[in-house]
Design a protein around this motif. Structure first.
Motif, short mmCIF file in Angstrom:
data_model
loop_
_atom_site.label_atom_id
_atom_site.label_comp_id
_atom_site.label_asym_id
_atom_site.label_seq_id
_atom_site.Cartn_x
_atom_site.Cartn_y
_atom_site.Cartn_z
N PHE A 207 -9.61 2.28 -6.63
CA PHE A 207 -8.60 2.03 -5.61
C PHE A 207 -7.74 0.84 -6.02
O PHE A 207 -8.16 0.00 -6.81
CB PHE A 207 -9.27 1.75 -4.25
N SER A 208 -6.55 0.78 -5.47
CA SER A 208 -5.65 -0.34 -5.77
C SER A 208 -4.84 -0.66 -4.52
O SER A 208 -4.74 0.14 -3.59
CB SER A 208 -4.71 0.00 -6.93
N ASP A 209 -4.26 -1.85 -4.52
CA ASP A 209 -3.43 -2.30 -3.41
C ASP A 209 -2.01 -1.78 -3.63
O ASP A 209 -1.20 -2.40 -4.32
CB ASP A 209 -3.45 -3.83 -3.34
N SER A 210 -1.72 -0.63 -3.06
CA SER A 210 -0.42 0.01 -3.30
C SER A 210 0.73 -0.83 -2.76
O SER A 210 1.83 -0.83 -3.32
CB SER A 210 -0.38 1.42 -2.68
N TYR A 211 0.49 -1.56 -1.66
CA TYR A 211 1.55 -2.40 -1.11
C TYR A 211 1.91 -3.52 -2.08
O TYR A 211 3.09 -3.77 -2.36
CB TYR A 211 1.11 -3.00 0.23
N ALA A 212 0.89 -4.21 -2.62
CA ALA A 212 1.16 -5.30 -3.56
C ALA A 212 1.84 -4.78 -4.83
O ALA A 212 2.75 -5.41 -5.36
CB ALA A 212 -0.14 -6.03 -3.90
N ASP A 213 1.39 -3.62 -5.32
CA ASP A 213 2.01 -3.05 -6.51
C ASP A 213 3.48 -2.74 -6.27
O ASP A 213 4.35 -3.02 -7.11
CB ASP A 213 1.27 -1.76 -6.93
#
Length: 281
Positions: A207-213
């Motif tokens: 998983f990743s922080d899509s907002y930060a990316d």
């Protein structure tokens, strides 16, 4: 890592000198409040609510407001006289089963590193915790606050995890949950089947922080197109301790994030790469 506390674990007649390190750190894209027209940083002054005057740091102390609106002023001397200020011991109160520690009560996590001369008792404590499947219930003074905590093992390291006090855990008093409902056996079976069909092993790297990316992509785009401003120093030569060159600062951040991900810098005339996560403390 830098040690944030030094002391000793005391259990029985054994003292294990240790250093404490923060085991976790949240990361986010650091944003500042700025003036929309020129990009200048917004600064806040500490002003007295009574006379409206700005108060210098050496005149600011702590205070406690009573229920009837009276203010109890606490000086540095008052606080330094409290027994907490000299507390440098992690006192083991006893050993409890791991299952009795509710996850909701867990706070911050720290790693304990033993002094070179205390490795043996450290390992003995670690192995005792592992073999008995218990955690050590301790008290410790951290960040000007006395806390309950537990010592537990993670890999080959003993961790200290602070606990909330009982009155800091709120009751979930939701009357609607007392409503009587009828659940059919077929519905229970179907719900269990859904859980089984979505069963998985925990792997946070998936998983990743899509907002930060996405936010970093917007910042990188503005940097690459020159849509940035260089705010001048505040009037009178004061800049709040920092003069920010947004273009170079953001560019360095993007380059560092790319390097951390193993990406090569963009060649002249090459295509722009998507920036990596910026790690801000």
């Amino acid at each position: 890592m830098r040690a944030i506390w030094k002391g000793a674990v005391a259990f029985g007649l054994v003292n294990v000198p240790v250093r404490l390190y923060a085991a976790t750190g949240e990361h986010s894209v650091a944003l500042h409040q700025v003036h929309e027209t020129d990009g200048g940083r917004i600064r806040y002054r500490k002003v007295c609510s009574i006379d409206g005057e700005e108060v210098p740091a050496d005149q600011i102390v702590k205070g406690y407001e009573t229920d009837d609106g009276q203010m109890v002023v606490l000086t540095d001397e008052d606080l330094e006289a409290l027994p907490l200020s000299a507390g440098r011991e992690i006192g083991v109160q006893g050993f409890v089963p791991e299952t009795q520690v509710e996850p909701i009560t867990l706070g911050r996590t720290y790693y304990l590193e033993p002094d070179a001369a205390a490795v043996k008792p450290y390992i003995l404590l670690r192995e005792a915790l592992q073999s008995t499947e218990r955690v050590a219930l301790v008290t410790v003074a951290l960040r000007q606050r006395e806390s309950m905590a537990v010592l537990r093992v993670r890999g080959d390291v003993i961790c200290l995890q602070t606990l909330l006090w009982p009155d800091e855990v709120r009751d979930a008093d939701f009357g609607v949950l007392g409503t009587e409902v009828e659940i059919k056996d077929a519905e229970r079976t179907m719900a269990s089947s859904l859980v089984d069909s979505m069963a998985m092993d925990l792997d946070p790297s998936q998983f990743s922080d899509s907002y930060a990316d996405a936010l970093e992509a917007v910042i990188a785009e503005k940097v690459s197109t020159g849509e940035v401003v260089s705010a001048p120093a505040a009037e009178g030569g004061e800049s709040g301790g920092e003069v920010v060159d947004l273009l170079s600062a953001l560019q360095r951040s993007v380059e560092k994030a790319r390097a951390d991900r193993g990406e090569t810098p963009k060649d002249e005339g090459g295509t722009k790469k998507k920036p990596g996560r910026r790690r801000a403390s």
